[in-house]
Motif scaffolding. Sequence first.
Motif, PDB file in Angstrom:
ATOM      1  N   LYS A  25      30.151  37.815  32.757  1.00 42.03           N
ATOM      2  CA  LYS A  25      30.332  36.521  33.396  1.00 42.03           C
ATOM      3  C   LYS A  25      30.964  35.584  32.374  1.00 42.03           C
ATOM      4  O   LYS A  25      30.521  35.511  31.234  1.00 42.03           O
ATOM      5  N   MET A  26      32.014  34.893  32.805  1.00 47.03           N
ATOM      6  CA  MET A  26      32.704  33.952  31.937  1.00 47.03           C
ATOM      7  C   MET A  26      33.112  32.728  32.732  1.00 47.03           C
ATOM      8  O   MET A  26      33.816  32.846  33.741  1.00 47.03           O
ATOM      9  N   PHE A  27      32.674  31.579  32.313  1.00 44.06           N
ATOM     10  CA  PHE A  27      33.078  30.316  32.917  1.00 44.06           C
ATOM     11  C   PHE A  27      32.803  30.263  34.418  1.00 44.06           C
ATOM     12  O   PHE A  27      33.590  29.727  35.186  1.00 44.06           O
ATOM     13  N   GLY A  28      31.726  30.863  34.850  1.00 44.60           N
ATOM     14  CA  GLY A  28      31.351  30.832  36.257  1.00 44.60           C
ATOM     15  C   GLY A  28      31.920  31.971  37.073  1.00 44.60           C
ATOM     16  O   GLY A  28      31.518  32.196  38.203  1.00 44.60           O
ATOM     17  N   ASP A  29      32.897  32.686  36.544  1.00 49.24           N
ATOM     18  CA  ASP A  29      33.450  33.859  37.219  1.00 49.24           C
ATOM     19  C   ASP A  29      33.326  35.055  36.277  1.00 49.24           C
ATOM     20  O   ASP A  29      32.534  35.017  35.351  1.00 49.24           O
ATOM     21  N   LYS A  37      37.978  46.498  27.159  1.00 48.11           N
ATOM     22  CA  LYS A  37      39.189  45.688  27.187  1.00 48.11           C
ATOM     23  C   LYS A  37      39.204  44.870  28.486  1.00 48.11           C
ATOM     24  O   LYS A  37      39.012  45.431  29.564  1.00 48.11           O
ATOM     25  N   PRO A  38      39.450  43.559  28.405  1.00 47.30           N
ATOM     26  CA  PRO A  38      39.479  42.748  29.626  1.00 47.30           C
ATOM     27  C   PRO A  38      40.716  43.068  30.449  1.00 47.30           C
ATOM     28  O   PRO A  38      41.842  42.881  29.990  1.00 47.30           O
ATOM     29  N   ILE A  39      40.516  43.575  31.668  1.00 46.98           N
ATOM     30  CA  ILE A  39      41.632  44.029  32.492  1.00 46.98           C
ATOM     31  C   ILE A  39      41.743  43.240  33.789  1.00 46.98           C
ATOM     32  O   ILE A  39      42.825  42.817  34.167  1.00 46.98           O
ATOM     33  N   ILE A  40      40.633  43.041  34.492  1.00 44.39           N
ATOM     34  CA  ILE A  40      40.667  42.398  35.809  1.00 44.39           C
ATOM     35  C   ILE A  40      39.869  41.099  35.754  1.00 44.39           C
ATOM     36  O   ILE A  40      38.688  41.101  35.432  1.00 44.39           O
ATOM     37  N   LEU A  41      40.545  40.009  36.087  1.00 42.95           N
ATOM     38  CA  LEU A  41      39.896  38.711  36.196  1.00 42.95           C
ATOM     39  C   LEU A  41      39.473  38.519  37.645  1.00 42.95           C
ATOM     40  O   LEU A  41      40.267  38.775  38.557  1.00 42.95           O
ATOM     41  N   VAL A  42      38.236  38.129  37.859  1.00 44.96           N
ATOM     42  CA  VAL A  42      37.741  37.925  39.223  1.00 44.96           C
ATOM     43  C   VAL A  42      37.319  36.468  39.364  1.00 44.96           C
ATOM     44  O   VAL A  42      36.401  36.017  38.682  1.00 44.96           O
ATOM     45  N   ASP A  44      36.520  33.579  42.450  1.00 44.52           N
ATOM     46  CA  ASP A  44      36.293  33.315  43.876  1.00 44.52           C
ATOM     47  C   ASP A  44      36.465  34.573  44.730  1.00 44.52           C
ATOM     48  O   ASP A  44      37.104  34.540  45.782  1.00 44.52           O
ATOM     49  N   ASP A  45      35.922  35.685  44.248  1.00 48.01           N
ATOM     50  CA  ASP A  45      35.980  36.975  44.943  1.00 48.01           C
ATOM     51  C   ASP A  45      37.408  37.459  45.213  1.00 48.01           C
ATOM     52  O   ASP A  45      37.697  38.095  46.223  1.00 48.01           O
ATOM     53  N   VAL A  46      38.297  37.181  44.274  1.00 53.01           N
ATOM     54  CA  VAL A  46      39.671  37.699  44.304  1.00 53.01           C
ATOM     55  C   VAL A  46      39.915  38.362  42.953  1.00 53.01           C
ATOM     56  O   VAL A  46      39.614  37.777  41.907  1.00 53.01           O
ATOM     57  N   ALA A  47      40.465  39.580  42.973  1.00 54.84           N
ATOM     58  CA  ALA A  47      40.746  40.322  41.745  1.00 54.84           C
ATOM     59  C   ALA A  47      42.184  40.050  41.308  1.00 54.84           C
ATOM     60  O   ALA A  47      43.127  40.210  42.088  1.00 54.84           O
ATOM     61  N   TYR A  48      42.326  39.635  40.060  1.00 57.87           N
ATOM     62  CA  TYR A  48      43.638  39.316  39.502  1.00 57.87           C
ATOM     63  C   TYR A  48      43.922  40.204  38.299  1.00 57.87           C
ATOM     64  O   TYR A  48      43.005  40.540  37.547  1.00 57.87           O
ATOM     65  N   VAL A  49      45.200  40.540  38.119  1.00 57.75           N
ATOM     66  CA  VAL A  49      45.645  41.202  36.898  1.00 57.75           C
ATOM     67  C   VAL A  49      46.835  40.425  36.358  1.00 57.75           C
ATOM     68  O   VAL A  49      47.636  39.875  37.121  1.00 57.75           O
ATOM     69  N   LYS A  50      46.913  40.381  35.051  1.00 53.81           N
ATOM     70  CA  LYS A  50      47.947  39.603  34.380  1.00 53.81           C
ATOM     71  C   LYS A  50      49.328  40.171  34.684  1.00 53.81           C
ATOM     72  O   LYS A  50      49.516  41.388  34.775  1.00 53.81           O
ATOM     73  N   LYS A  51      50.299  39.288  34.838  1.00 55.20           N
ATOM     74  CA  LYS A  51      51.682  39.709  35.090  1.00 55.20           C
ATOM     75  C   LYS A  51      52.279  40.222  33.786  1.00 55.20           C
ATOM     76  O   LYS A  51      52.636  39.448  32.912  1.00 55.20           O
TER      77      LYS A  51
END
Length: 108
Positions: A25-29, A37-42, A44-51
Motif C-alpha cells: 500500500k502506498m499513498f492510499g493505493d 520490482k514495482p510493475i503495476i500501479l493500482v 481506484d481499482d484500475v491497473a496501470y503500467v508505465k508507458k
Amino acid sequence: MSSTLEYIEFICNQIDEEWHPSYRKMFGDYFVYIRNKPIILVCDDVAYVKKLPCIASLMKDAESDIPFQGANEWYILDIEDRALVDEVVSALEKVSTVPLKRKRKKTP
C-alpha cells in the motif's frame, strides 16, 4: 476513492505464481511488485503500467489515463487478459529495477 484489497488480490491471482507477485500500500493505493520490482500501479481499482517503449507494441490498443494528479499518462492494463498480463509483466520485469532503500537522515 482508493483501491480495494479484494481487487489487489484479484490482480495478484491473475499473475502467474512464477513471477512472485506481491503488493504494498502506498499513498492510499497500491503497487503490485513482480520479484520485488514495482510493475503495476493500482489506483481506484484500475491497473496501470508505465508507458515504456518495451511494451508500446503490446499496449498499442490500450487506453491511457493519468492515475493521480501530477502524474504522466500511463497505460491501463486489461488485467482480465491473462496472456497480455503475462507478456507485459515479462517485458517490464526485464527493464525494471529493485528500488533502493533510502537511508533516513538522523535528526539532531
